[in-house]
Scaffold this active site. Structure first.
Site, PDB file in Angstrom:
ATOM      1  N   SER A 557       0.842  -1.188   0.000  1.00 44.48           N
ATOM      2  CA  SER A 557       0.000   0.000   0.000  1.00 44.48           C
ATOM      3  C   SER A 557       0.881   1.243   0.000  1.00 44.48           C
ATOM      4  CB  SER A 557      -0.967  -0.054   1.179  1.00 44.48           C
ATOM      5  OG  SER A 557      -1.954   0.930   1.077  1.00 44.48           O
ATOM      6  N   HIS A 672      -8.452  -4.656  -0.586  1.00 44.64           N
ATOM      7  CA  HIS A 672      -7.150  -4.041  -0.368  1.00 44.64           C
ATOM      8  C   HIS A 672      -6.192  -4.966   0.377  1.00 44.64           C
ATOM      9  CE1 HIS A 672      -4.224  -0.918  -0.195  1.00 44.64           C
ATOM     10  NE2 HIS A 672      -4.280  -0.795   1.121  1.00 44.64           N
TER      11      HIS A 672
END
Length: 699
Positions: A557, A672
């Site tokens: 991320s 995610h």
């Protein structure tokens, strides 16, 4: 709403671009998430990578099976999700229930380690019946009876949810009850027949794709007819609705987020009016103790003639405020210079606060008295990670976990001022004496001391192949978690890596929350290079100390962006890169999915001044055809609706266009996190470990 975060003709420029327009980019087609051409390319990259990393070999399958067995081990702890009166809830996953069982048990029996569970929702059965892979996203339950809950479910793990009303006694969804269409957003109870709702359904959203309105929805009426309570601006990050259960009632709030790091909070009064909280926009509400709202300050705050320091906890009385009384503010706790407040959970009479002190976990309990707040230390093991779970109930019970690189996760319970007791513990997967852990400090370019942990086999001598993980953003601290559990890319592979003779390092660089607000602020926006320099300082310190032979760098991320920058700025320092769900095109990140919500962290690339400093490090734009880069594996998820998979895809495409080799893996599920269950997690972890073995150990 959960905002987190927590990243073939050559297209080259001799220097970082001063301007960048979409039409300059030949890879925009890869931003079409489900585009046929894009998915064909993804499948081709996946197949090539899987072949190179021997996913069809018996050795790979055995490795994956071992990792999955660890992830699904029955000794895993049932960490409580919520305390509902005299009950606790938990989501349990195992080999038979990969999507999970949401279940409930008696609080006292659970604290004694002898719970009798009643299943409320079987997500695997529900997924099979509905033809969708439901991923649990939590439940909001209505106090004081807790007879009804709004359950959040995601199809495949995306941030978009459906909320459905659930009857706790009947163990079933309420026919004709509250139910929302799939969208980003959240709900909050006002009372049994009224619900606050913030939803992106219908297209009335901010530029970040989050809800712009909060409405009051009455039972038995169409959601479209819900009464408007508050509305934000299109340029805001979003609006959310929340409610805290305290003193046997709900305390509903509406929050407008102008950007990721600011918030205007309003209390919803019983008559439907909104009353502004006295808190500054930079403060974060943590919980409520009784009618006291407890908040964490991220900047110094002057109020009522007093100055409250950044990093401190403060409180005010909501019961007084909502009836028009004065918002008297009191200081609850001020940490020392080496400390940072990590989490705050209110029990029935005490406030539990987990702290980091030089990145080691501490736990304190705070009690309000007529003379102020008294602090009591709750004992935890030294050099451990402490995670607060939940607190409450008639006996004021708090649950928390402790763990370290060498010690498995243990669930503890503490009641009032009693001595903490062990509720459950993971079984040990290795002898703690078989590894050594050292905390060291490197000196960054500007003289700042940067802590980092080095984990090695206990009997190791000299330099070892090393994986270094870092994050460096969004106030998120990287803590010393157990080697089979650690979330740092290779999951349970951390144990296998050390068994192979490797070393694992966590670099606690600036941008995270290791030392409170100042540590984060030091890498914000135009100061982002500080976090990169911190990473390089740790890498150089490892080499100078003779601790690493070959050095890989890992991040996901925001950390994926970090390692992409490291790859382009300092390819000389690293021998391999593991780049997970990355932000890569930082000149378009604000135009992709939730990207606009992070402009408070990175800046706005559509503003010339911000673009100038972002362009200097944006990984995608700074790839060069003639450069020699370390081997890289990039992974993402098609269903990631937070960090757009186009970032990873375009980075891979540009590498290919410039003639650089790479590995790539894109899971079709998982949101995610990149995976939707233990099997997918184990598969990805095995890929990452095999990549590291190949590049850093020559296996």
């Amino acid at each position: 709403m959960r905002f987190s975060i927590l990243l073939m003709a050559a297209f080259t420029l001799a220097t970082a671009p001063a301007a960048y327009a979409a039409e300059d980019d030949p890879n925009l087609w890869l931003e079409e998430v489900d585009g046929a051409r894009a998915l064909d390319q993804v499948r081709a990259w996946n197949a090539a990578t899987e072949k190179r990393l021997q996913t069809d070999s018996p050795a790979f399958k055995a490795l994956q099976a071992e990792m999955q067995a660890i992830l699904e081990d029955d000794s895993r702890i049932a960490v409580p999700e919520a305390i509902l009166g005299d009950k606790v809830t938990n989501l349990w996953t195992d080999a038979k229930n990969p999507q999970g069982l949401w279940r409930i048990a008696d609080l006292d029996a659970f604290a004694a380690g002898k719970p009798v569970w009643r299943t409320l929702i079987d997500l695997d059965a529900m997924s099979k019946a509905d033809g969708r892979k439901w991923v649990w996203k939590g439940a909001a339950c209505l106090a004081p009876a807790y007879a009804r809950c709004m359950v959040g479910l995601s199809d495949g793990g995306s941030d978009a949810l459906v909320y459905r009303e659930f009857d706790m006694e009947a163990g079933a969804f309420v026919e004709g009850g509250f139910e929302t269409p799939e969208a980003k957003g959240d709900v909050a109870w006002v009372d049994l027949d009224r619900l606050m709702i913030a939803t992106a359904h219908g297209g009335d959203v901010t530029e970040s794709g989050y809800p712009r309105q909060v409405r009051l929805w009455k039972r038995g009426t169409p959601m479209a007819e819900a009464t408007l309570l508050a509305e934000g601006k299109a340029s805001d990050m979003g609006m959310d609705a929340s409610a805290t259960d305290s003193e046997g009632r709900m305390w509903p709030r509406i929050t407008r987020h102008p950007d990721f790091w600011t918030a205007e909070t309003f209390h919803l009064n019983l008559d439907g009016t909104l009353i502004r909280s006295p808190l500054p926009e930079t403060a974060t509400i943590e919980d409520m103790l009784g009618s006291r709202v407890v908040a964490l300050l991220h900047k110094d705050w002057v109020y009522g003639g007093k100055t409250y320091a950044a990093g401190a906890l403060v409180a005010y009385d909501a019961a007084t405020l909502v009836v028009g009384g004065p918002a008297a503010v009191e200081q609850v706790y001020a940490p020392s210079g080496k400390q940072a407040i990590e989490a705050v959970v209110a029990g029935s009479g005490r406030l539990y606060v987990s702290l980091l002190e030089d990145v080691a976990g501490r736990l304190i309990a705070l009690t309000p008295t007529a003379a102020g707040w008294t602090a009591e230390t709750v004992p935890v093991p030294p050099n451990s990670a402490v995670t607060l779970a939940v607190a409450g109930g008639a006996n004021d019970t708090a649950f928390y976990t402790t763990e370290s690189f060498a010690s498995p996760e243990t669930l503890m319970a503490v009641r009032g001022g009693d001595t903490p007791t062990e509720v459950a513990a993971l079984r040990a997967f290795f002898d703690p004496a078989s590894i050594s852990v050292e905390q060291r400090f490197a000196t960054s370019k500007d003289g700042t001391r940067i802590p980092y942990f080095v984990v090695r086999p206990a009997d190791a001598k000299g330099p070892l192949p090393t994986i270094m993980h870092a994050y460096g953003g969004f106030r998120s601290a990287q803590k010393p978690t157990y080697l089979t559990k650690n979330p740092y890319q290779i999951g349970p592979g951390g144990l296998f890596w050390l068994k192979d003779g490797g070393s694992f390092v966590i670099a606690n660089i600036r941008g995270g929350g290791e030392y409170g607000p100042a540590w984060h602020e030091a890498a914000l926006r135009e100061k982002r290079q500080n976090s990169f320099d911190d990473l390089y300082a740790v890498a150089e310190d490892l080499k100078r100390a003779g601790l690493t032979s070959k050095l890989g760098v890992s991040g996901r991320s925001q950390g994926g962006m970090l390692v992409g920058v490291a790859m382009t700025q300092r390819p000389d320092l690293f021998d391999a890169v593991i780049m997970g769900v990355p932000l890569a095109d930082m000149l378009r990140y604000n135009r992709l999915l939730a990207g606009a919500s992070w402009m408070g962290e990175y800046g706005n690339p559509d503003v010339a001044e911000d673009r100038a400093f972002i362009a200097k490090y944006s990984p995608y734009q700074n790839l060069r055809a003639g450069a020699k880069y370390p081997p890289v594996i990039i992974y993402t998820s098609t269903k990631d609706d937070r960090v757009h998979p186009g970032h990873a895809r375009k980075f891979a495409a540009r590498l290919a266009q410039q003639g650089h080799a790479f590995d790539y893996y894109e899971n079709t599920e998982g949101g995610h996190t990149g995976t939707a269950n233990a099997a997918e997690h184990a598969y990805r972890a095995a890929l990452m470990l095999n990549f590291a073995r190949r590049e850093l150990m020559g296996k």
